[in-house]
Write an enzyme that holds these catalytic residues in place. Structure first.
Site: not given
Ligand code: PGA
Length: 247
Positions: A8-10, A95, A97, A165, A171, A210, A231-232
């Site tokens: 997930n590149w956001k 998600h 977010e 999640e 994050g 994470s 994500g990251g």
């Molecule tokens: P993260 O994000 O790996 O940076 O914790 C995961 C996500 O939001 O899907």
């Protein structure tokens, strides 16, 4: 059992970075066994480019969100049929977010997932508790409620995926214990099984929050964990490719 590695590149990425990252991921996926399904979810503007970049490889491309309607006067939004038309095969919905920053309810997530399935996309439906909910011992209950309220009627075994999640793990560098992850995944699998026809294949539940090369192998080796949503670490070729290797 398929192990999913979803990036997930956001709201990160530009064409040149997308090109080189996709190239590295295609190579890593080619070395992985067939049961590993790699999916890249870039910002919507890069979906077409990534579809071209991964063409001929088993790597899939997904959106990060879609609308509750297939089309209409909804300025700034994109729909599931549009993602499908662009060549995507998947879409992340719900998600944390989106839920937290855009006030999305499980009811909206349910409608988005329904649209995704109708359009022929596989929705990756996200659920997860906050830290306060975990600390007060309500994590299992909260997540079960989210799952039940977010699952559309057209969800059948194999046409959708769930992602657990924990909001506090995204994050933050923190992850639940392996034991807590396994407990939650088993719980979600049970909740979904009770909704589906007897004998349906168990739902695939990915873990997200994470995920790093250092913890991926342990998380992925749990039978209840069907993959990871990253994500990251999905923005760094080296890290994402070593997570693919861990699978
Ligand atoms: P993260 O994000 O790996 O940076 O914790 C995961 C996500 O939001 O899907």
């Amino acid at each position: 059992m398929t192990k999913w590695i979803v990036g997930n590149w956001k709201m990160y990425g530009e064409p040149q970075m997308a090109r080189s990252l996709a190239q590295a991921v295609v190579q890593a996926a080619a070395r992985a066994p067939q049961q590993v399904q790699v999916v890249l979810c870039p910002p919507a503007l890069l979906v077409c480019q990534l579809v071209q970049a991964v063409q001929g490889s088993p790597v899939g491309v997904g959106g990060q969100d879609c609308h509750t309607q297939p089309e209409g006067a909804f300025t700034g939004n994109i729909s599931a049929p549009m993602l499908k038309e662009a060549g995507a095969g998947y879409v992340i919905v719900g998600h944390s977010e989106r839920r937290a920053l855009h006030g999305e309810s499980s009811e909206q997530v349910r409608q988005k997932a329904a649209q995704a399935i109708s359009a022929g996309l596989v929705p990756i439906i996200c659920v997860g508790e906050t830290l306060a909910e975990r600390d007060s011992g309500k994590a299992l209950e909260v997540v079960a409620q989210q799952v039940l309220a977010s699952l559309p009627e057209n969800a059948k075994a194999g046409n959708f995926v769930l992602a657990y999640e924990p909001v506090w793990a995204i994050g933050s560098g923190k992850t639940p214990s392996t034991q807590d992850i396994v407990q939650m995944h088993a719980h979600i699998i049970g909740v979904v099984a009770a909704q589906q026809e007897k004998g349906s294949a168990p739902v695939a539940v990915l873990y997200g929050g994470s995920v790093k090369p250092e913890n991926a192998a342990d998380i992925l080796s749990q039978g209840e964990v069907s993959g990871v949503l990253v994500g990251g670490a999905s923005l760094r070729a080296e890290q994402f490719c070593s997570i693919i290797e861990a699978a």
